[in-house]
Design a protein around this motif. Structure first.
Motif, PDB file in Angstrom:
ATOM      1  N   UNK A   1       0.853  -1.205   0.000  1.00 49.29           N
ATOM      2  CA  UNK A   1       0.000   0.000   0.000  1.00 49.29           C
ATOM      3  C   UNK A   1       0.882   1.247   0.000  1.00 49.29           C
ATOM      4  N   UNK A   2       1.958   1.200   0.770  1.00 43.26           N
ATOM      5  CA  UNK A   2       2.831   2.385   0.851  1.00 43.26           C
ATOM      6  C   UNK A   2       3.488   2.663  -0.490  1.00 43.26           C
ATOM      7  N   UNK A   3       3.831   1.605  -1.223  1.00 44.17           N
ATOM      8  CA  UNK A   3       4.416   1.801  -2.553  1.00 44.17           C
ATOM      9  C   UNK A   3       3.330   2.351  -3.481  1.00 44.17           C
ATOM     10  N   UNK A   4       2.151   1.754  -3.398  1.00 48.73           N
ATOM     11  CA  UNK A   4       1.049   2.148  -4.272  1.00 48.73           C
ATOM     12  C   UNK A   4       0.619   3.603  -4.045  1.00 48.73           C
ATOM     13  N   UNK A   5       0.540   4.011  -2.780  1.00 43.53           N
ATOM     14  CA  UNK A   5       0.066   5.370  -2.470  1.00 43.53           C
ATOM     15  C   UNK A   5       1.235   6.339  -2.266  1.00 43.53           C
ATOM     16  N   UNK A   6       2.412   5.883  -2.621  1.00 46.47           N
ATOM     17  CA  UNK A   6       3.600   6.723  -2.574  1.00 46.47           C
ATOM     18  C   UNK A   6       3.863   7.357  -1.201  1.00 46.47           C
ATOM     19  N   UNK A   7       3.851   6.526  -0.195  1.00 47.14           N
ATOM     20  CA  UNK A   7       4.231   6.956   1.151  1.00 47.14           C
ATOM     21  C   UNK A   7       5.727   6.646   1.258  1.00 47.14           C
ATOM     22  N   UNK A   8       6.529   7.686   1.500  1.00 54.22           N
ATOM     23  CA  UNK A   8       7.981   7.494   1.409  1.00 54.22           C
ATOM     24  C   UNK A   8       8.601   6.768   2.608  1.00 54.22           C
ATOM     25  N   UNK A   9       8.055   7.026   3.777  1.00 49.60           N
ATOM     26  CA  UNK A   9       8.633   6.419   4.987  1.00 49.60           C
ATOM     27  C   UNK A   9       7.575   5.619   5.732  1.00 49.60           C
ATOM     28  N   UNK A  10       7.926   4.373   6.031  1.00 52.67           N
ATOM     29  CA  UNK A  10       7.045   3.525   6.830  1.00 52.67           C
ATOM     30  C   UNK A  10       7.872   2.997   7.998  1.00 52.67           C
ATOM     31  N   UNK A  11       7.389   3.234   9.212  1.00 53.77           N
ATOM     32  CA  UNK A  11       8.082   2.699  10.386  1.00 53.77           C
ATOM     33  C   UNK A  11       7.131   1.755  11.115  1.00 53.77           C
ATOM     34  N   UNK A  12       7.595   0.563  11.367  1.00 54.10           N
ATOM     35  CA  UNK A  12       6.747  -0.453  11.998  1.00 54.10           C
ATOM     36  C   UNK A  12       7.291  -0.846  13.360  1.00 54.10           C
ATOM     37  N   UNK A  13       6.427  -0.748  14.350  1.00 58.61           N
ATOM     38  CA  UNK A  13       6.808  -1.173  15.703  1.00 58.61           C
ATOM     39  C   UNK A  13       6.567  -2.682  15.757  1.00 58.61           C
ATOM     40  N   UNK A  14       7.657  -3.428  15.663  1.00 57.50           N
ATOM     41  CA  UNK A  14       7.543  -4.880  15.550  1.00 57.50           C
ATOM     42  C   UNK A  14       7.826  -5.597  16.871  1.00 57.50           C
ATOM     43  N   UNK A  15       8.676  -4.982  17.711  1.00 56.13           N
ATOM     44  CA  UNK A  15       9.034  -5.645  18.972  1.00 56.13           C
ATOM     45  C   UNK A  15       9.592  -4.588  19.928  1.00 56.13           C
ATOM     46  N   UNK A  16       8.953  -4.454  21.067  1.00 57.34           N
ATOM     47  CA  UNK A  16       9.390  -3.422  22.014  1.00 57.34           C
ATOM     48  C   UNK A  16      10.371  -4.015  23.027  1.00 57.34           C
TER      49      UNK A  16
END
Ligand code: IPE
Ligand code: IPE
Ligand code: MG
Length: 238
Positions: free
Chosen positions: A48-63
């Motif tokens: 989706x981020x590539x499709x909607x051209x969102x340049x930065x994606x940060x994912x909280x995967x493990x705290x």
């Protein structure tokens, strides 16, 4: 494709991916099955981020706090991380996605560290899309670490205390070079930061959804974008 103009779209979305456990439990499955389904959502969201051209994606995967979970669950999460990198490394290259990691990489199991370092090095040349994984990450630990680095510079005489500014402080955080998130999404109905990007969230817009992370789909993503596009960001101005 959404018709939201690029200036109304967030450049940086950060997501607190929550609800894997509840998704699994509600189906009578072990929690680890929820994490597997959640890993599939990560792939979709990247698309989706590539499709909607969102340049930065940060994912909280493990705290940092997630180390308190059972050894079985922690091991399953670490294995999923390695599997994700094995299966998706080529795709990340194909789409020229730069991989970054924030958090205490040293605490991760060796196989995950090796894969991460390889992918980080090999993708360092890409600039258009940046995927940052927060792994063994804690916002307070990150701030303390920045303070320690600056204190060491003061002790060494390379800077004076009064030289420390908001910008120089931000440059000592692990997110140096990555702009602050415009939009922070948290799934599964919880409305808290849980130690995520405490410094960087200063002027972020928040969007909460009851949708559990494994069920997060394109419609939910579009809903978040739509909602963000209607926000008025004032930064303290009248
Ligand atoms: C998010 O889902 C994944 C991680 C925190 C690693 P949870 O595992 O927290 O799911 P719930 O909150 O128990 O439903
Ligand atoms: C936050 O979720 C951490 C991640 C999404 C990786 P948690 O499920 O660990 O947060 P709490 O415990 O509900 O605050
Ligand atoms: Mg949770």
């Amino acid at each position: 494709m959404t018709n939201i103009s690029s200036d109304k779209r967030p450049a940086h979305i950060a997501i607190i991916m929550d609800g894997n456990g509840r998704w699994a439990t509600s189906r009578g499955l072990p929690r680890t099955e929820g994490h597997k389904a959640g890993a599939d959502t990560v792939l979709r969201v990247l698309d989706y981020c590539l499709k909607y051209d969102i340049h930065y994606l940060t994912l909280y995967a493990f705290s940092t706090e997630n180390w308190k979970r059972s050894p079985t669950e922690v091991a399953a999460l670490m294995k999923l991380l390695s599997d994700f990198l094995d299966a998706q490394g080529a795709k990340l290259h194909q789409h020229k996605v730069r991989l970054c990691v924030i958090g205490d990489l040293e605490r991760l199991p060796a196989p995950a560290q090796t894969r991460l370092r390889k992918q980080i090095d090999e993708s360092a040349k890409y600039t258009d899309h940046v995927l940052t994984l927060a792994l063994s990450y804690g916002g307070r630990a990150e701030i303390v670490q920045a303070a320690q680095k600056l204190a060491a510079e003061v002790a060494a005489g390379t800077i004076r205390p009064q030289d420390i500014t908001e910008d120089s402080f931000a440059n000592h955080l692990q997110t140096a070079g990555i702009p602050d998130p415009d939009l922070i999404i948290r799934t599964a109905g919880e409305q808290r930061l849980s130690n995520f990007l405490l410094w960087q969230a200063s002027y972020a817009e928040f969007w909460f959804t009851p949708v559990l992370w494994p069920d997060f789909d394109e419609t939910t993503f579009q809903e978040a974008l739509e909602n963000f596009s209607q926000r008025q960001r004032r930064y303290g101005k009248a």
